[in-house]
Design an enzyme around this catalytic site. Structure first.
Site, short mmCIF file in Angstrom:
data_model
loop_
_atom_site.label_atom_id
_atom_site.label_comp_id
_atom_site.label_asym_id
_atom_site.label_seq_id
_atom_site.Cartn_x
_atom_site.Cartn_y
_atom_site.Cartn_z
N SER A 187 0.78 3.76 2.18
CA SER A 187 0.72 4.47 3.46
C SER A 187 2.07 4.99 3.92
CB SER A 187 0.12 3.57 4.54
OG SER A 187 1.00 2.52 4.88
N LYS B 252 4.89 0.68 9.56
CA LYS B 252 4.65 2.09 9.86
C LYS B 252 5.89 2.65 10.55
CE LYS B 252 0.18 1.69 8.82
NZ LYS B 252 -0.41 2.29 7.59
N SER C 133 -3.24 6.77 5.62
CA SER C 133 -2.68 5.71 6.46
C SER C 133 -3.63 5.39 7.60
CB SER C 133 -1.32 6.14 7.02
OG SER C 133 -0.81 5.18 7.92
N SER D 194 0.84 -1.20 0.00
CA SER D 194 0.00 0.00 0.00
C SER D 194 0.87 1.25 0.00
CB SER D 194 -0.90 0.02 1.24
OG SER D 194 -0.16 0.34 2.39
#
Length: 259
Positions: A39, A99, A207, A37
């Protein structure tokens, strides 16, 4: 006949040993991780293939595939540092997420007008140009990026405002901005519990991270036990739907350090 059978047995043994060695290497040292993704743009792009350092924080049950390590808590544990890019197991749905670590135990975290505040002090941002990419389906999920320059058609240039953010410990990294009054540009104050951590994506307006509770599909606070490792280096990167499409590999991202 006996010779032939002996050869088959030896081949099977070799394959089994190779799988055991590969499994031990993946469990103890480095785990490959495919970025699905956007994010973490532009630190990590869709299609980046990264190696995750599993020695960085020690080991928990999630160090093994399917969370099968017979470990309670963490062993050989080391504390993660603010600003690390971390792969962790989602506390509820069991997926692996990547993250940036923003909040340590005891920290108070808030976002106001798109700016990050840690323990009441702003993490300063300075403009750093514009991140541009072609609007097109990305990765196996064929998702299309979100843009700060409005809705653009396939083949057009999708832009995001880019800033350099400095965290309290001196870590400097890129963050993206898509909209100035997005759904997570203003939050309550989050107090990080002991033994847990607060994560955010660098692509701040795109995100699902610790700013959102697990009840609404977010990450919430992440227990230390759920940390898998630190994303240290991009091995290669594919802009196509499969890493096997070598003609879509991004030449400028081979062995690039994750910052």
């Amino acid at each position: 006949m006996a010779k032939s059978e002996g050869g088959i047995v030896e081949t099977v043994k070799t394959v089994v040993y190779a799988l055991l060695i590969a499994g031990a290497f993946r469990t103890l040292f480095f785990q490959p991780f495919w970025i699905p993704s956007e994010s973490m743009k532009d630190t990590l792009l869709v299609g980046d293939f990264v190696f995750v350092n599993k020695m960085a924080y020690g080991y928990s049950k999630y160090s093994c595939p399917f969370g099968l390590c017979p470990i309670s808590g963490r062993i050989f544990a080391s504390d993660p540092q603010r600003g690390d890019v971390v792969v962790f197991r989602h506390p509820v749905n069991g997926s692996d997420f990547v993250k940036r670590l923003i909040g340590l135990p005891g920290d108070k975290i808030q976002v106001k007008d798109g700016l990050l505040y840690i323990n009441g002090a702003v993490a300063p941002q300075v403009p750093d140009g514009t991140f541009e990419e072609v609007m097109e389906p990305q990765g196996p999920m064929k998702s299309r990026p979100r843009c700060s320059n409005g809705t653009v058609g396939d083949g057009a240039i999708c832009q995001k405002e880019r800033f350099r953010e400095t965290l309290p410990n001196g870590v400097v990294h890129d963050v993206m901005n898509i909209e100035n009054d997005g759904y997570a540009d203003n939050t309550d104050v989050f107090t990080v519990p002991e033994g847990e951590y607060f994560f955010m994506g660098d692509n701040r307006d795109n995100s699902q991270d610790s700013r959102f509770s697990q009840a609404v599909g977010g990450v919430g606070f992440v227990p230390a036990e759920n940390l898998i490792g630190r994303a240290d280096r991009i091995i290669f990167s594919s802009a196509g739907a499969s890493m096997l499409y070598f003609w879509t590999w991004r030449a400028d991202r081979f062995f690039k350090a994750v910052e």
